[in-house]
Design a protein around this motif. Sequence first.
Motif, short mmCIF file in Angstrom:
data_model
loop_
_atom_site.label_atom_id
_atom_site.label_comp_id
_atom_site.label_asym_id
_atom_site.label_seq_id
_atom_site.Cartn_x
_atom_site.Cartn_y
_atom_site.Cartn_z
N UNK A 191 0.98 -1.27 0.16
CA UNK A 191 -0.12 0.10 -0.21
C UNK A 191 0.82 1.20 -0.06
N UNK A 192 2.08 1.13 0.64
CA UNK A 192 3.09 2.34 0.71
C UNK A 192 3.38 2.54 -0.81
N UNK A 193 3.70 1.40 -1.43
CA UNK A 193 4.23 1.66 -2.68
C UNK A 193 3.08 2.41 -3.69
N UNK A 194 1.83 2.08 -3.49
CA UNK A 194 0.62 2.68 -4.24
C UNK A 194 0.67 4.12 -3.92
N UNK A 195 0.77 4.38 -2.56
CA UNK A 195 0.90 5.80 -2.24
C UNK A 195 1.82 6.76 -2.75
N UNK A 196 3.11 5.93 -2.95
CA UNK A 196 4.27 6.70 -3.36
C UNK A 196 4.09 6.91 -4.82
N UNK A 197 3.57 6.02 -5.80
CA UNK A 197 3.17 6.50 -7.12
C UNK A 197 2.23 7.29 -7.15
N UNK A 198 1.21 7.48 -6.15
CA UNK A 198 0.07 8.49 -6.24
C UNK A 198 0.88 10.08 -6.22
N UNK A 199 1.65 10.12 -4.99
CA UNK A 199 2.34 11.06 -4.95
C UNK A 199 3.34 11.79 -5.70
N UNK A 200 4.05 10.77 -6.36
CA UNK A 200 4.73 11.14 -7.66
C UNK A 200 3.96 11.64 -8.67
N UNK A 201 2.75 11.07 -9.17
CA UNK A 201 1.94 11.48 -10.10
C UNK A 201 1.28 12.89 -9.77
N UNK A 202 0.99 13.15 -8.47
CA UNK A 202 0.63 14.29 -8.08
C UNK A 202 1.55 15.56 -7.64
N UNK A 203 2.56 15.07 -7.82
CA UNK A 203 3.78 15.97 -7.34
C UNK A 203 3.48 16.68 -5.97
N UNK A 240 10.03 2.33 6.42
CA UNK A 240 10.94 3.29 6.66
C UNK A 240 12.08 3.70 5.56
N UNK A 241 12.48 2.55 4.83
CA UNK A 241 13.52 2.79 3.98
C UNK A 241 13.03 3.29 2.75
N UNK A 242 11.55 2.92 2.47
CA UNK A 242 11.09 3.31 1.02
C UNK A 242 10.73 4.81 1.26
N UNK A 243 10.33 5.16 2.47
CA UNK A 243 9.92 6.73 2.90
C UNK A 243 11.20 7.59 2.83
N UNK A 244 12.31 7.01 3.42
CA UNK A 244 13.36 7.90 3.50
C UNK A 244 14.34 8.10 2.17
N UNK A 245 13.91 6.84 1.25
CA UNK A 245 14.49 7.06 -0.13
C UNK A 245 13.62 8.16 -0.93
N UNK A 246 12.49 8.57 -0.65
CA UNK A 246 11.62 9.59 -1.35
C UNK A 246 11.04 10.75 -0.28
N UNK A 247 12.18 11.27 0.05
CA UNK A 247 11.77 12.45 1.03
C UNK A 247 10.89 13.50 0.54
N UNK A 248 10.74 13.80 -1.01
CA UNK A 248 10.13 14.71 -1.37
C UNK A 248 8.57 14.30 -1.70
N UNK A 249 8.35 13.05 -1.58
CA UNK A 249 7.06 12.37 -1.67
C UNK A 249 6.48 11.72 -0.60
N UNK A 250 7.19 11.33 0.29
CA UNK A 250 6.77 10.77 1.29
C UNK A 250 7.26 11.17 2.78
N UNK A 251 6.29 11.19 3.69
CA UNK A 251 7.01 11.80 5.07
C UNK A 251 6.56 10.78 6.42
N UNK A 273 2.86 13.15 0.67
CA UNK A 273 2.12 12.63 1.67
C UNK A 273 2.55 12.40 2.99
N UNK A 274 2.05 12.64 3.85
CA UNK A 274 2.26 12.10 5.14
C UNK A 274 1.64 10.69 5.67
N UNK A 275 2.53 9.85 6.04
CA UNK A 275 2.30 8.67 6.20
C UNK A 275 2.16 7.74 7.56
#
Length: 426
Positions: free
Chosen positions: A158-170, A198-209, A173-175
Amino acid sequence: MKRRGFLLGMGAIAAAGWLLRPDNRGAPHNLYFQGLNDYLKTTGPGRPLMLLDHQRLSANCQTLMAMLPQGKALRIVAKSLPSVSLVQEVMTLTGSDRVMVFHQPFINALAKAEPGCDMLLGKPMPVQAARQFYKELDPASGFNPDAQLQWLVDSLPRLEQYLSLAQSLKRRLRINVEIDVGLHRGGLTRPAQLDALLTLIHAHPEHLQFSGFMGYDAHVGKLPGFIQSAEEGHRETEAIYRRYIDRLYHQAPQYQQQSLCFNGAGSPTIGLYDEHAVVNELSAGSCLVKATDFDLPLLRDFQPAVFIAAPVIKSMDGLNLPGPIPLGSAWQQWDLNRQHTYFIYGGYWKAEPVSPAGLAANPVYGVSSNQMMFNGSAETALSMDDQIFFRPTQSEFVLLQFGDLAIWDGDKISQWWPVLPQGSGA
């Protein structure tokens, strides 16, 4: 068996049956419900409605804030109070701007009505629902989801889905991560599972928090006391929650310096928490209106504040049931609480009759959502156009079934508050 013995045996059975007959439980409306009845009989809309007693709601809010442990914030559970106006009133009465939301249209409605509120999802939303929220978000509302909205995530997929959404919306997202503290309804089941998120969130700080944890403990207190007491269950959930916080701080020490959301509790368990709890905010909503499912020892100081009022369409002496056997006649003689029959406007709600006392649905006649039968003794004393009052068993669905909430202010209906659209699934 001889005839005399048979007759004596049957007489003994009949006598025992007569001794076991139910007591008369009937009584007329008390002063509170009689006032409601008289008002609705002459001034009401002549249909079933949901009454919200504003004075009781206010008192319940005071009770809740008094029991909130020092240093713990309140998060208002919107699904239990499914009306923007009702949530706004509770925000005013409690001073809390934190809301837990469960339904995409309500997120948008609340963002528009209360652009300064802080929202946390109470269940993981399908990514399409999250996408719809952003599509419907009014940028002129002033609500900033990047800072004021926490999406609940229960797994790495689900986190991977939300990352894709955040990237498409630029967007960023707070998680908030759902953790299983014993309810076993989803969420992370082992603290080590947190590492991959946490690894995925930290790898994409511009899209996930990362914003915190949510651990719901609705199972606490549900087991028989000889298996586990509510206090023991609460200590167990606290220990599980602590392990996730310890894992977080071990893997990412920087979070110890940040203000995170560690959410827990719910109306049935909020009374078990004290100032030493590992969570920093507690959720509650149902206790403020107190449906019958929340008639619990920990909530004894809260008052029922919502009632269904349904007009009596037909008032009949006796109990006349369909069919060739005069069952109704015998039944009403044996049970005084079956001596009068009422057919109401509507019925078959998740609710129990509360006034007049002693009313009960008729299990033989069956249920109806059009004209449901209730029986009572002569002491119930209802006539045509009087009201029967019910307490909902829960609020999140039943409050949506009657249109706008009728706000009772002691002697009159002063306002009508809209609820969420029918079929919201909130």
